[in-house]
Design a protein around this motif. Structure first.
Motif, mmCIF file in Angstrom:
data_model
loop_
_atom_site.group_PDB
_atom_site.id
_atom_site.type_symbol
_atom_site.label_atom_id
_atom_site.label_comp_id
_atom_site.label_asym_id
_atom_site.label_seq_id
_atom_site.Cartn_x
_atom_site.Cartn_y
_atom_site.Cartn_z
ATOM 1 N N ASN A 1 -3.311 6.150 -9.658
ATOM 2 C CA ASN A 1 -4.644 5.673 -9.318
ATOM 3 C C ASN A 1 -5.264 6.591 -8.261
ATOM 4 N N LEU A 2 -6.548 6.444 -8.094
ATOM 5 C CA LEU A 2 -7.270 7.200 -7.067
ATOM 6 C C LEU A 2 -7.864 6.220 -6.060
ATOM 7 N N SER A 3 -7.045 5.300 -5.610
ATOM 8 C CA SER A 3 -7.541 4.297 -4.675
ATOM 9 C C SER A 3 -7.516 4.805 -3.236
ATOM 10 N N LEU A 4 -7.163 6.057 -3.043
ATOM 11 C CA LEU A 4 -7.177 6.616 -1.695
ATOM 12 C C LEU A 4 -8.515 7.282 -1.418
ATOM 13 N N PHE A 5 -8.706 7.633 -0.176
ATOM 14 C CA PHE A 5 -9.921 8.339 0.233
ATOM 15 C C PHE A 5 -9.524 9.742 0.694
ATOM 16 N N PHE A 6 -10.338 10.707 0.322
ATOM 17 C CA PHE A 6 -10.070 12.104 0.652
ATOM 18 C C PHE A 6 -10.679 12.425 2.006
ATOM 19 N N TYR B 1 -0.444 13.771 1.058
ATOM 20 C CA TYR B 1 0.951 13.506 0.722
ATOM 21 C C TYR B 1 1.068 11.991 0.608
ATOM 22 N N ARG B 2 1.498 11.518 -0.553
ATOM 23 C CA ARG B 2 1.490 10.082 -0.817
ATOM 24 C C ARG B 2 2.816 9.652 -1.425
ATOM 25 N N ARG C 1 4.859 5.967 -2.804
ATOM 26 C CA ARG C 1 4.621 4.578 -3.197
ATOM 27 C C ARG C 1 5.941 3.852 -3.330
ATOM 28 N N GLN C 2 5.954 2.658 -2.805
ATOM 29 C CA GLN C 2 7.097 1.763 -2.916
ATOM 30 C C GLN C 2 8.393 2.518 -2.622
ATOM 31 N N ASP C 3 9.350 2.520 -3.530
ATOM 32 C CA ASP C 3 10.628 3.191 -3.282
ATOM 33 C C ASP C 3 10.762 4.498 -4.062
ATOM 34 N N GLN C 4 9.650 5.066 -4.481
ATOM 35 C CA GLN C 4 9.696 6.320 -5.222
ATOM 36 C C GLN C 4 10.265 7.428 -4.352
ATOM 37 N N THR C 5 11.049 8.288 -4.966
ATOM 38 C CA THR C 5 11.625 9.408 -4.225
ATOM 39 C C THR C 5 10.820 10.698 -4.404
ATOM 40 N N ASN C 6 9.936 10.727 -5.378
ATOM 41 C CA ASN C 6 9.096 11.904 -5.609
ATOM 42 C C ASN C 6 7.701 11.635 -5.066
ATOM 43 N N PRO C 7 7.287 12.384 -4.058
ATOM 44 C CA PRO C 7 5.936 12.169 -3.522
ATOM 45 C C PRO C 7 4.877 12.707 -4.472
ATOM 46 N N GLN C 8 3.679 12.198 -4.315
ATOM 47 C CA GLN C 8 2.519 12.735 -5.018
ATOM 48 C C GLN C 8 1.749 13.579 -4.000
ATOM 49 N N MET C 9 1.294 14.722 -4.448
ATOM 50 C CA MET C 9 0.522 15.578 -3.556
ATOM 51 C C MET C 9 -0.768 15.986 -4.240
ATOM 52 N N LEU C 10 -1.849 15.871 -3.510
ATOM 53 C CA LEU C 10 -3.161 16.286 -3.977
ATOM 54 C C LEU C 10 -3.703 17.291 -2.973
ATOM 55 N N SER C 11 -4.108 18.443 -3.461
ATOM 56 C CA SER C 11 -4.670 19.450 -2.561
ATOM 57 C C SER C 11 -6.022 19.889 -3.085
ATOM 58 N N GLY C 12 -6.834 20.374 -2.183
ATOM 59 C CA GLY C 12 -8.140 20.861 -2.578
ATOM 60 C C GLY C 12 -8.960 21.253 -1.377
ATOM 61 N N GLU C 13 -10.230 21.469 -1.645
ATOM 62 C CA GLU C 13 -11.173 21.813 -0.591
ATOM 63 C C GLU C 13 -12.225 20.726 -0.506
ATOM 64 N N PRO D 1 0.815 -1.228 0.000
ATOM 65 C CA PRO D 1 0.000 0.000 0.000
ATOM 66 C C PRO D 1 0.844 1.271 0.000
ATOM 67 N N SER D 2 0.255 2.324 -0.544
ATOM 68 C CA SER D 2 0.877 3.649 -0.487
ATOM 69 C C SER D 2 0.988 4.100 0.957
ATOM 70 N N ARG D 3 1.946 4.959 1.222
ATOM 71 C CA ARG D 3 2.048 5.637 2.507
ATOM 72 C C ARG D 3 1.395 7.008 2.318
ATOM 73 N N VAL D 4 0.384 7.266 3.116
ATOM 74 C CA VAL D 4 -0.448 8.445 2.911
ATOM 75 C C VAL D 4 -0.547 9.254 4.200
ATOM 76 N N ARG D 5 -0.510 10.567 4.055
ATOM 77 C CA ARG D 5 -0.761 11.487 5.161
ATOM 78 C C ARG D 5 -1.819 12.487 4.725
ATOM 79 N N HIS D 6 -2.843 12.626 5.544
ATOM 80 C CA HIS D 6 -3.894 13.614 5.308
ATOM 81 C C HIS D 6 -3.625 14.823 6.201
ATOM 82 N N PHE D 7 -3.449 15.972 5.610
ATOM 83 C CA PHE D 7 -3.301 17.214 6.355
ATOM 84 C C PHE D 7 -4.597 18.000 6.167
#
Length: 180
Positions: free
Chosen positions: A175-180, A130-131, A133-145, A100-106
């Motif tokens: 993918n969008l397998s996370l929950f907001f 802030y997400r 995955r595996q050994d990726q060095t670049n995080p994925q970030m999704l922001s919104g309201e 699974p992805s490592r995810v942090r909800h701020f």
């Protein structure tokens, strides 16, 4: 879908017990999702009548409106589809999220307003996910309201509606397998 009221609603002050209850709800929700306790999130915090949407953002001039499609969604879900997503994640067949992805909800800028029905509260919050995955060095970030409607059910708040307005027009995640 419950429509967000356009009239000015009474904003709850930070010392209002209902405001504190909403903040506690959101922080607990973030904890469950960060800890990958999606089944617990679904059963404890989500109403059986949930409407959960992420509309597609459009780049438009101000005169053309808010900039989100009213008919096209990245996610347009109800309890059944959320249940299916959670159940799939509990199987050996969720390859996109195994490991699974490592995810942090701020969650920040929480604003709470009365809805007009004493069992409902409107809550708006800003979200940064802030997400990695595996050994990726670049995080994925999704922001919104997030625009939520919370309903008191059996003495506890439950998420009745969530509409997430992402800041991105193109989502750069696989993918969008996370929950907001």
């Amino acid at each position: 879908m419950i429509q967000h009221q356009t009239v000015t609603q009474h904003r709850l002050a930070s010392n209002d017990p209902r405001y504190a209850e909403v903040v506690d709800f959101m922080l607990y929700e973030a904890e469950l999702l960060d800890d990958l306790k999606e089944r617990q999130w679904l059963t404890e915090l989500v109403s059986r009548e949930i409407v959960y949407q992420v509309p597609v953002r459009e780049t438009v001039e101000r005169a053309r409106g808010f900039g989100f499609s009213a008919n096209t969604f990245h996610l347009n879900e109800n309890l059944g589809s959320l249940e299916s997503r959670v159940a799939r994640g509990e199987t050996l067949y969720a390859w996109a999220e195994d490991p699974p992805s490592r995810v942090r909800h701020f969650v920040t800028n929480i604003r709470v307003r009365e809805h007009g029905d004493e069992d409902l509260l409107d809550a708006r919050s800003n979200i940064l996910i802030y997400r990695t995955r595996q050994d990726q060095t670049n995080p994925q970030m999704l922001s919104g309201e997030r625009r939520d409607v919370l309903r008191r059910e059996d003495g506890r708040l439950k998420l009745l509606q969530r509409v997430v307005y992402l800041d991105l027009t193109v989502i750069g995640t696989h993918n969008l397998s996370l929950f907001f």
